[in-house]
Design a protein around this motif. Structure first.
Motif, mmCIF file in Angstrom:
data_model
loop_
_atom_site.group_PDB
_atom_site.id
_atom_site.type_symbol
_atom_site.label_atom_id
_atom_site.label_comp_id
_atom_site.label_asym_id
_atom_site.label_seq_id
_atom_site.Cartn_x
_atom_site.Cartn_y
_atom_site.Cartn_z
ATOM 1 N N ASP A 191 23.169 69.005 27.596
ATOM 2 C CA ASP A 191 23.063 69.597 28.923
ATOM 3 C C ASP A 191 21.889 70.570 28.940
ATOM 4 O O ASP A 191 21.933 71.625 28.300
ATOM 5 N N CYS A 192 20.846 70.203 29.673
ATOM 6 C CA CYS A 192 19.647 71.041 29.748
ATOM 7 C C CYS A 192 19.626 71.911 31.001
ATOM 8 O O CYS A 192 18.580 72.492 31.338
ATOM 9 N N THR A 193 20.748 72.012 31.704
ATOM 10 C CA THR A 193 20.799 72.843 32.905
ATOM 11 C C THR A 193 21.252 74.267 32.597
ATOM 12 O O THR A 193 21.272 75.114 33.492
ATOM 13 N N GLU A 194 21.637 74.523 31.343
ATOM 14 C CA GLU A 194 22.061 75.863 30.934
ATOM 15 C C GLU A 194 20.899 76.594 30.255
ATOM 16 O O GLU A 194 19.939 75.977 29.808
ATOM 17 N N ASP A 195 21.014 77.934 30.166
ATOM 18 C CA ASP A 195 19.965 78.725 29.517
ATOM 19 C C ASP A 195 19.775 78.291 28.069
ATOM 20 O O ASP A 195 18.648 78.177 27.580
ATOM 21 N N ILE A 196 20.906 78.083 27.372
ATOM 22 C CA ILE A 196 20.880 77.522 26.025
ATOM 23 C C ILE A 196 21.498 76.126 26.110
ATOM 24 O O ILE A 196 22.653 75.987 26.516
ATOM 25 N N PRO A 197 20.746 75.081 25.801
ATOM 26 C CA PRO A 197 21.277 73.718 25.927
ATOM 27 C C PRO A 197 22.581 73.540 25.147
ATOM 28 O O PRO A 197 22.776 74.139 24.081
ATOM 29 N N ILE A 198 23.473 72.693 25.703
ATOM 30 C CA ILE A 198 24.786 72.490 25.116
ATOM 31 C C ILE A 198 24.984 71.013 24.794
ATOM 32 O O ILE A 198 24.773 70.146 25.648
ATOM 33 N N ILE A 199 25.394 70.732 23.566
ATOM 34 C CA ILE A 199 25.748 69.361 23.194
ATOM 35 C C ILE A 199 27.131 69.054 23.760
ATOM 36 O O ILE A 199 28.123 69.682 23.397
ATOM 37 N N LEU A 200 27.196 68.084 24.661
ATOM 38 C CA LEU A 200 28.474 67.661 25.246
ATOM 39 C C LEU A 200 29.079 66.499 24.481
ATOM 40 O O LEU A 200 30.287 66.291 24.545
ATOM 41 N N ARG A 201 28.235 65.741 23.796
ATOM 42 C CA ARG A 201 28.715 64.648 22.940
ATOM 43 C C ARG A 201 27.752 64.490 21.781
ATOM 44 O O ARG A 201 26.567 64.264 21.994
ATOM 45 N N PRO A 202 28.216 64.626 20.527
ATOM 46 C CA PRO A 202 27.324 64.375 19.395
ATOM 47 C C PRO A 202 27.028 62.886 19.290
ATOM 48 O O PRO A 202 27.836 62.040 19.685
ATOM 49 N N GLY A 203 25.852 62.563 18.771
ATOM 50 C CA GLY A 203 25.489 61.147 18.681
ATOM 51 C C GLY A 203 24.336 60.922 17.739
ATOM 52 O O GLY A 203 24.225 61.565 16.694
ATOM 53 N N GLY A 204 23.448 60.015 18.131
ATOM 54 C CA GLY A 204 22.400 59.538 17.240
ATOM 55 C C GLY A 204 21.334 60.552 16.884
ATOM 56 O O GLY A 204 20.618 60.368 15.903
ATOM 57 N N VAL A 205 21.186 61.615 17.682
ATOM 58 C CA VAL A 205 20.286 62.724 17.334
ATOM 59 C C VAL A 205 21.166 63.911 16.972
ATOM 60 O O VAL A 205 22.018 64.333 17.751
ATOM 61 N N THR A 206 20.978 64.463 15.792
ATOM 62 C CA THR A 206 21.886 65.497 15.299
ATOM 63 C C THR A 206 21.506 66.878 15.834
ATOM 64 O O THR A 206 20.382 67.110 16.286
ATOM 65 N N LYS A 207 22.452 67.792 15.746
ATOM 66 C CA LYS A 207 22.221 69.184 16.144
ATOM 67 C C LYS A 207 21.052 69.771 15.355
ATOM 68 O O LYS A 207 20.205 70.481 15.907
ATOM 69 N N GLU A 208 21.020 69.475 14.061
ATOM 70 C CA GLU A 208 19.946 69.993 13.218
ATOM 71 C C GLU A 208 18.582 69.498 13.695
ATOM 72 O O GLU A 208 17.602 70.252 13.717
ATOM 73 N N GLN A 209 18.503 68.242 14.084
ATOM 74 C CA GLN A 209 17.242 67.695 14.575
ATOM 75 C C GLN A 209 16.817 68.356 15.884
ATOM 76 O O GLN A 209 15.636 68.662 16.080
#
Length: 347
Positions: A191-209
């Motif tokens: 979600d790129c509509t927040e000040d800090i983007p939020i992962i709503l579903r983990p998937g093929g691109v990781t949080k670390e990436q």
């Protein structure tokens, strides 16, 4: 309904459109529904501008209509047609990961998409797939394509055209068979509509990436309440589930074997999902190893096919090992947790 099947090479020359893809694109332009491969799973595509076409997707899948759909595009110009603006962070992510398994939630440009695509929200989930067949199909149709996974709602997502046929043959206009998918789990939704983007579903691109590109990223671990509109697919309902009840087990192998033995003593046919390194260490009626702990990407790639195999052999109950949650492991465990209906036994 007759379902047409087109077989195409996974690597296509975008300067020479395949006749099969052109035929499939014509059906999309006529507001029919066509399944097609992406690098994650097979998608069930429809004209994202047409309420009629999108309605057919929900009907074919048996999908709740308050569950938004991801819009698939093949060019920057298509994105600009459907979103209000592109925040700098989103632009950085597109440069780094598009085409690829990353879905971004952005503010929708009013009146550009069927209302059912966004479930009435003012945002839209959009991505550019990293699959030549998918992009050629989108380009040939000239349309943004709304596409959830091409399975009946709640079942494991399809990573082979055969999975789509098993679920949806006779219910959709066509299936483009481009062979097995690669990543095996769906895209990451951010979600790129927040000040800090939020992962709503983990998937093929990781949080670390993601964090290597844009810095801090939050994670939304909460399940959406029944009276709350989900902002992205896969947040509200049980997904990815085989027919037999699945339970995750966190414990030593002897403990897992004991659970298997107890159910077999009750006359039940027991299935087990385990890492390839552990497969030979268990005794169960049917054991499937989706991949290796040494390379979790193989587990992600084989996960949904493994879950579907249990349906084919008609087990009564399934136990599953848990997998490390580093990197793509987070997406693996997210899917298993939902497939198990949040059921987990800890030693």
């Amino acid at each position: 309904m007759e379902t047409k099947l087109w077989i195409v090479d996974k690597i296509v020359d975008n300067t020479q459109p395949y006749p099969q893809i052109i035929e499939a694109a014509h059906l999309l332009a006529k507001n029919e529904v066509v399944a097609f491969p992406t690098e994650t799973v097979y998608g069930l595509g429809a004209n994202a501008r047409s309420e009629e076409a999108v309605k057919k997707v929900f009907e074919a899948k048996g999908r709740p209509n308050d569950n938004p759909l991801i819009v698939h595009i093949a060019s920057q110009s298509q994105l600009e047609e459907i979103v209000m603006d592109i925040p700098p962070i989103a632009k950085q992510l597109m440069d780094a990961f598009w085409p690829g398994p990353l879905t971004l939630i952005l503010k929708q440009k009013p009146g550009t998409l069927a209302a059912a695509v966004t479930a009435g929200l003012d945002t839209v989930a959009v991505r550019m797939p990293d699959h030549a067949v998918a992009r050629q199909l989108i380009e040939a149709s000239g349309l943004p394509i709304a596409a959830p996974s091409a399975n009946t709602s709640g079942k494991p997502s399809p990573t082979l055209a055969k999975h789509v046929q098993d679920d949806l043959y006779g219910r959709i206009a066509g299936i483009v068979d481009g062979g097995p998918t690669g990543v095996g789990v769906e895209s990451t939704i951010l979600d790129c509509t927040e000040d800090i983007p939020i992962i709503l579903r983990p998937g093929g691109v990781t949080k670390e990436q993601l964090e290597t590109i844009i810095g801090q990223v939050k994670e939304d671990r909460a399940f959406v309440k029944k009276d709350e509109a989900p902002k992205a697919p896969g947040m509200k309902y049980t997904h990815y589930a085989p027919k037999a009840p699945l339970t995750l087990v966190k414990g030593e192998r002897a403990f897992i074997q004991q659970l298997i033995n107890e159910k077999q003593a009750e006359g039940m046919k027991v299935g087990l999902l385990a890492a390839s390194e552990h497969q030979a260490l268990y005794e169960a009626d049917y054991i499937v190893a989706p991949g290796s702990l040494a390379e979790l990407s193989t587990v992600a790639s084989g996960l949904y096919d493994a879950l579907r195999q249990f349906d084919d052999v008609h087990v009564d109950i399934i136990y599953s090992e848990v997998f490390p949650q580093a990197g793509i492991g987070q997406a693996i465990m997210n899917r298993l947790f939902k497939a198990a209906g949040q059921q987990i036994i800890e030693q």
